[in-house]
Scaffold this motif. Structure first.
Motif, mmCIF file in Angstrom:
data_model
loop_
_atom_site.group_PDB
_atom_site.id
_atom_site.type_symbol
_atom_site.label_atom_id
_atom_site.label_comp_id
_atom_site.label_asym_id
_atom_site.label_seq_id
_atom_site.Cartn_x
_atom_site.Cartn_y
_atom_site.Cartn_z
ATOM 1 N N PRO A 168 -37.006 43.305 18.951
ATOM 2 C CA PRO A 168 -36.415 42.786 17.759
ATOM 3 C C PRO A 168 -37.895 42.047 16.889
ATOM 4 N N LEU A 188 -38.767 38.475 15.375
ATOM 5 C CA LEU A 188 -38.515 37.296 15.185
ATOM 6 C C LEU A 188 -38.889 36.792 13.911
ATOM 7 N N MET A 240 -36.772 31.939 15.140
ATOM 8 C CA MET A 240 -35.237 32.661 14.862
ATOM 9 C C MET A 240 -35.080 34.178 15.298
ATOM 10 N N LEU A 241 -33.813 34.428 15.724
ATOM 11 C CA LEU A 241 -33.534 36.002 16.235
ATOM 12 C C LEU A 241 -32.544 36.460 15.136
ATOM 13 N N ASP A 242 -32.692 37.324 14.360
ATOM 14 C CA ASP A 242 -31.688 37.750 13.473
ATOM 15 C C ASP A 242 -30.612 39.086 14.084
ATOM 16 N N ASP A 243 -31.520 39.545 15.103
ATOM 17 C CA ASP A 243 -30.794 40.771 15.822
ATOM 18 C C ASP A 243 -29.462 40.321 16.608
ATOM 19 N N THR A 244 -28.570 41.074 16.748
ATOM 20 C CA THR A 244 -27.468 41.036 17.960
ATOM 21 C C THR A 244 -28.052 41.603 19.054
ATOM 22 N N GLY A 249 -27.928 36.937 20.346
ATOM 23 C CA GLY A 249 -28.448 36.583 18.958
ATOM 24 C C GLY A 249 -27.354 36.928 17.962
ATOM 25 N N PRO A 250 -27.466 36.565 16.702
ATOM 26 C CA PRO A 250 -28.545 35.881 16.145
ATOM 27 C C PRO A 250 -28.432 34.295 16.259
ATOM 28 N N GLU A 275 -30.967 30.539 16.879
ATOM 29 C CA GLU A 275 -32.190 29.907 17.080
ATOM 30 C C GLU A 275 -32.713 29.991 18.601
#
Length: 173
Positions: free
Chosen positions: A22, A24, A44-48, A111-112, A114
């Motif tokens: 992913p 970040l 931050m991680l925006d992916d599931t 995720g998503p 912090e």
């Protein structure tokens, strides 16, 4: 050293194949503070995706900012078994290392959200580029997300009010 051994053991368990990595990001993406002020930047991680371990190495200009603290982000709240941060190299470019590990067959985060927070202090007027040396995300069940990336960002340190003065260009790290 114990942490590296733990990560190695978790990575090698089961011989799982590598997973696509992913992307970040820093939040906020670019930061301005004053000399003597602090800022907290979140990874931050925006992916599931599911994550059991995060390990990060960041290079930065220690003549402009200093590292104050590091801690797991809100996704790890209540789940982190091993966590910490350390200065790996103090001379400029300095290097910072942060990590959080969850152990337990049925324990991981999704995720998503912090992943980690890093607090820095503005020490001198200037522009500090943050460059990712490496970032590793380990899913449950072994293996590793390959090619996980964290683009760089900047911290501008202005006068005591935080208002930037004539700042030099970011030095290559």
């Amino acid at each position: 050293m114990k942490f590296r051994l733990l990560v190695l053991v978790l990575t090698c368990l089961g011989g799982c194949p590598a997973l696509a990595g992913p992307v970040l990001r820093w939040s906020p993406p670019d930061t301005t503070i004053g000399v003597g002020q602090q800022a907290t930047l979140a990874i931050m991680l925006d992916d599931t995706v599911t994550v059991r371990t995060i390990e990060i190495y960041i290079s930065y200009d220690s003549s402009v900012v200093s590292s104050v603290a590091g801690e797991p982000g809100s996704l790890f709240d209540g789940y982190s078994l091993f966590e910490g941060f350390e200065e790996v190299a103090v001379a400029s470019p300095a290097q910072w290392h942060g990590y959080s590990v969850i152990l337990g067959a049925g324990d991981w985060i999704v995720g998503p959200g912090e992943l980690f927070r890093w607090t820095v202090s503005g020490d001198a007027v200037g522009l500090c580029g943050l460059e990712t040396v490496s970032v590793r995300l380990l899913p449950p069940g072994g293996g590793e997300y390959e090619a996980t990336s964290l683009p760089g960002t900047t911290i501008a340190v202005g006068g005591p009010s935080g208002v930037p003065t004539d700042l030099p260009a970011v030095a290559a790290l």
